[in-house]
Design an enzyme around this catalytic site. Structure first.
Site, short mmCIF file in Angstrom:
data_model
loop_
_atom_site.label_atom_id
_atom_site.label_comp_id
_atom_site.label_asym_id
_atom_site.label_seq_id
_atom_site.Cartn_x
_atom_site.Cartn_y
_atom_site.Cartn_z
N CYS A 79 25.19 -9.82 1.77
CA CYS A 79 25.82 -11.12 2.63
C CYS A 79 24.67 -11.88 3.30
CB CYS A 79 26.84 -10.56 3.31
SG CYS A 79 27.57 -12.20 4.33
N CYS A 111 33.21 -7.02 6.37
CA CYS A 111 33.72 -8.29 6.65
C CYS A 111 35.07 -8.48 5.80
CB CYS A 111 32.73 -9.29 6.45
SG CYS A 111 31.78 -9.15 5.08
#
Length: 372
Positions: A102, A199
């Site tokens: 990410c 996340c």
């Protein structure tokens, strides 16, 4: 050039770290813009989208600080670059680290590009890391001052080009000080708890979440010499060194996962925290990236320290090129439960040199059963 002429775009999550990051930069006189990234459609069972709550906090903080704010949607990029990778790794029996990907592909690529299109000179995030800029223009990444919060492990894939455009304003202060600043300024996020877990999973049950995308294939759980100990619920749910959730009763030491056999769908388990099968002498890693590649002679090899998981103590290692695509990382002493798919991250003192993805793990006498 004075700070007021330098535009810094802050990636704001709705948490205390990015809120204080924006405040600090505003206090230092920069031209600050806050941007909220929506990377995942996380509407829960009750129809509540936690991203909306987070964005509302971003709006309130930006209004308190007095900076403009926007939202940007990277859901497609996240799915293509991070989540697809995450699923592919689990299919291979590995344990991926989506936070590393990410940072590499979303926060410091898609977001960085978006910020530059807004006329940014830099982007800033609330990561606990530091940037050291040399007079000749090249940069180094250093561990955050708060050793317990240092996040360089997750930033190990960032390049010189990416880091040259990045600021980490809270990297040289402790987390407790970040909270104090937020409370002192009356920021709405001052007492907001830190986000935990991956996340896109949030607070959801990991097994339940993963089973929505990958069908579970139960199989046998056996010892290395072939004794059947029970059934596993799917190899993807287990990681090397795992103790909990095995369902093996009896007396004596606890049981641990020591390997996986994808072809036969077998989970290997052994008894004892210090079982020999959990220890290795070296690993092979690919997808390596160094902040300053010219500083490291991979053909001759070099000594440094390494982490094999977040918040782990450093281990002395020797790093050398194995072939065109991979490194061999040899440990000064055997290391327990190294996990294929995770990152190995290299350090010289406080300087984070870079990192790679762990592929295979070996004892001096041969490959382990970690993922075969």
């Amino acid at each position: 050039m004075s700070n007021k002429d330098i535009r810094v775009v802050v990636g704001m999550s709705g948490g205390v770290d990015s809120s204080v990051t924006a405040h600090v930069l505003k206090e230092q006189g920069y031209d600050v813009i806050g941007i909220f990234m929506k990377n995942w459609d996380d509407t829960d069972e009750n129809g509540v989208c936690t991203a909306t709550e987070d964005y509302n906090d971003v709006i309130e903080v930006c209004n308190q600080i007095g900076i403009p704010y926007y939202a940007v949607n990277f859901e497609k990029e996240y799915w293509d670059k991070v989540f697809t990778y995450f699923l592919d790794e689990y299919k291979k029996g590995r344990t991926p680290n989506p936070d590393v990907m990410c940072n590499k592909e979303i926060k410091f690529k898609a977001f960085l590009d978006h910020a530059m299109n807004l006329g940014a000179d830099y982007v800033a995030t609330g990561h606990y890391a530091r940037i050291h800029r040399h007079e000749d223009g090249h940069v180094e990444m250093l561990r955050g001052v708060d050793n317990n919060k240092d996040q360089t492990y997750f930033l190990n894939q960032l390049s010189q080009q990416q880091l040259s455009k990045v600021m980490f304003p809270i990297g040289d202060i402790e987390k407790s000080e970040v909270r104090r600043i937020a409370e002192e300024q009356g920021l709405v996020t001052a007492k907001k708890k830190d986000s935990t877990g991956i996340c896109f999973i949030g607070e959801k049950n990991f097994k339940t979440f993963l089973s929505q995308y990958l069908p579970a294939q139960p199989g046998d759980m056996i010892t290395l010499d072939g004794k059947k100990m029970g059934k596993h619920s799917g190899l993807m749910y287990y990681t090397i060194g795992q103790r909990h959730g095995l369902g093996i009763g009896g007396d004596g030491d606890p049981w641990f996962v020591v390997g996986k056999n994808l072809k036969d769908n077998v989970l290997y388990v052994e008894q004892g925290f210090h079982h020999d099968a959990l220890y290795s002498d070296y690993l092979i890693a690919s997808d390596y990236s160094f902040v300053n590649p010219e500083d490291n002679d991979l053909d001759q090899g070099f000594e440094c320290t390494a982490k094999f998981r977040y918040r782990q103590k450093d281990t002395k290692v020797f790093v050398k090129r194995e072939n065109d695509h991979a490194l061999r990382v040899t440990f000064a002493e055997p290391v327990r439960a190294i996990t294929p798919g995770q990152a190995v991250v290299f350090y010289q003192g406080d300087v984070c040199l870079g990192g790679a993805t762990i592929d295979d793990v070996f004892k001096n006498e041969g490959q382990l059963n970690f993922v075969v």
